[in-house]
Every structure is written in structure tokens, then in C-alpha cells.
Design a protein around this motif. Structure first.
Motif, mmCIF file in Angstrom:
data_model
loop_
_atom_site.group_PDB
_atom_site.id
_atom_site.type_symbol
_atom_site.label_atom_id
_atom_site.label_comp_id
_atom_site.label_asym_id
_atom_site.label_seq_id
_atom_site.Cartn_x
_atom_site.Cartn_y
_atom_site.Cartn_z
ATOM 1 N N VAL A 3 -0.324 1.703 2.117
ATOM 2 C CA VAL A 3 -1.511 1.491 1.282
ATOM 3 C C VAL A 3 -1.109 1.425 -0.187
ATOM 4 N N GLY A 4 -0.230 2.323 -0.605
ATOM 5 C CA GLY A 4 0.240 2.313 -1.983
ATOM 6 C C GLY A 4 0.915 1.000 -2.339
ATOM 7 N N GLN A 5 1.747 0.494 -1.433
ATOM 8 C CA GLN A 5 2.420 -0.787 -1.676
ATOM 9 C C GLN A 5 1.405 -1.921 -1.764
ATOM 10 N N LEU A 6 0.421 -1.912 -0.867
ATOM 11 C CA LEU A 6 -0.608 -2.961 -0.905
ATOM 12 C C LEU A 6 -1.364 -2.927 -2.234
ATOM 13 N N LEU A 7 -1.800 -1.728 -2.638
ATOM 14 C CA LEU A 7 -2.596 -1.598 -3.853
ATOM 15 C C LEU A 7 -1.810 -1.955 -5.104
ATOM 16 N N GLU A 8 -0.590 -1.487 -5.196
ATOM 17 C CA GLU A 8 0.168 -1.632 -6.435
ATOM 18 C C GLU A 8 0.935 -2.949 -6.528
ATOM 19 N N GLU A 9 1.255 -3.561 -5.381
ATOM 20 C CA GLU A 9 2.087 -4.766 -5.437
ATOM 21 C C GLU A 9 1.427 -5.981 -4.773
ATOM 22 N N ASP A 10 1.182 -5.886 -3.475
ATOM 23 C CA ASP A 10 0.750 -7.051 -2.711
ATOM 24 C C ASP A 10 -0.620 -7.573 -3.151
ATOM 25 N N PHE A 11 -1.603 -6.691 -3.329
ATOM 26 C CA PHE A 11 -2.932 -7.148 -3.725
ATOM 27 C C PHE A 11 -2.903 -7.777 -5.115
ATOM 28 N N VAL A 12 -2.106 -7.203 -6.010
ATOM 29 C CA VAL A 12 -1.985 -7.760 -7.357
ATOM 30 C C VAL A 12 -1.362 -9.155 -7.285
ATOM 31 N N ARG A 13 -0.274 -9.278 -6.522
ATOM 32 C CA ARG A 13 0.420 -10.559 -6.376
ATOM 33 C C ARG A 13 -0.474 -11.615 -5.749
ATOM 34 N N LEU A 14 -1.303 -11.208 -4.771
ATOM 35 C CA LEU A 14 -2.176 -12.152 -4.067
ATOM 36 C C LEU A 14 -3.547 -12.313 -4.731
#
Length: 196
Positions: A3-14
């Protein structure tokens, strides 16, 4: 961590905006430093809850109680005590018929073919007809499609001898729900718990 990776990296990138009302998270407003800590506590909570449920189920099994949410084919839950099972008159006749055919020398494949010819409803279709609930693998267009595997499972199941056998399977963790068969030495077996 995911969840942390999604919030901080993947969601921002996408370019995805994530909103969690109960956790007061809106990625459009930025992430608070508390989010990773919340994720960690949520993970611990899920793991702790899983361990408690396993302990409760184990205690029930050690008392000889049935753990299944529904009664096996040929039985129904006793209305006076839902933890007990009693014969379901219609389905019990089919189970007895299966055992009689086996005693007469027929194997699971032959029994399945005969039940198809006799137009006997399969256990999943019978359950659907009684409750309206669809079990996994139910094919509504083939109500009499008995398989040799189903017949063999009925013939091998000790529930039809009147015994309760629990803790036959487990899962690796609360995250992975794939069932793993346990060795017979770890099963809990109680004889004469209900009518055979």
C-alpha cells in the motif's frame, strides 16, 4: 508495504488520486507521515484477527463441533441446534442408494452413470434447489451431471459413518487462502456424533 508503494510511487506515476475516507487519506492533498504507520497497524490487526479466528476454530474442533457452514450432502442442520446435523430424508436416500450400489460391486464411474440415467439431482444442484444459493462449479443446465469424483468423495467421507472429522486442511497464512491438506495424524476425529 505494498500500500505504501502504491500511494507514494505507483499512484503518483500513473496520475491516480486515492481517497480513503476512514483513514483520512487524499493523495491530492499529499501524504501524511502517519500513513506508513497506519498501514503497519492495519497489517498487524489483520494478522491478529486471523490468529484469533484460527484459535476459536481449533477450540470448536477440539470439542467435537462441526466447523462447516453448511451440512454435508445427505444431512441438514438441526433447527434445535444448528451445530448438529440430522439426515435430510430426500438426500439421505440418495446417499444410501450410492452405498448400496457400491456394495453390489459398482465403482464410482458406474454409479455416476446410473445416477445420471435415473435423473438424480447432483448435490450442488439439490442444494441450489433447496436454498437458492449457487455453489462453486454449479452448472444449472446439467442438474444430473454426477462425476465419479463426487461419488468417491461421498464413499470415502466418514461423516456417513456418523463421525465428525475436523482440521483436515489449513492455509499457509491469512493472506494466502489456498487450502493445504494436513496429514491424517493431525486430524481431529470424534465417533458417533450424529446419525450415520
Amino acid at each position: 508495504l505494498i500500500v505504501g508503494q502504491l500511494l507514494e510511487e505507483d499512484f503518483v506515476r500513473l496520475n491516480i488520486r486515492y481517497i480513503a475516507i476512514m483513514d483520512n487519506i487524499d493523495t491530492a492533498k499529499g501524504l501524511s507521515d502517519i500513513v506508513p504507520v497506519q498501514d503497519l497497524f492495519n497489517e498487524w490487526y489483520a494478522k491478529n484477527t486471523s490468529q484469533k479466528i484460527r484459535s476459536v476454530k481449533r477450540a470448536q474442533a477440539e470439542r467435537g463441533e462441526r466447523l462447516g457452514s453448511r451440512a454435508p450432502y445427505g444431512y441438514r442442520k438441526d433447527e434445535a441446534n444448528p451445530k448438529k446435523i440430522i439426515p435430510d430424508e430426500d438426500a439421505a436416500k440418495v446417499v444410501q442408494h450410492i452405498f448400496q450400489l457400491c456394495v453390489s460391486g459398482k465403482g464410482p464411474s458406474q454409479i455416476a452413470r446410473q445416477l445420471k440415467q435415473e435423473k438424480v439431482l447432483t448435490p450442488s444442484y439439490y442444494y441450489y434447489q433447496k436454498t437458492g444459493a449457487k455453489l462453486t462449479g454449479l452448472n444449472l443446465s446439467w442438474p444430473y451431471d454426477w462425476s465419479s469424483r463426487t461419488i468417491a468423495a461421498i464413499l470415502e467421507d466418514e461423516v456417513y459413518l456418523g463421525h465428525t472429522v475436523s482440521m483436515k486442511c489449513t492455509t499457509t497464512s491469512y493472506k494466502n487462502h489456498r487450502q493445504i491438506k494436513k496429514p491424517k495424524s493431525e486430524w481431529l476425529r470424534f465417533e458417533d456424533t450424529h446419525e450415520a
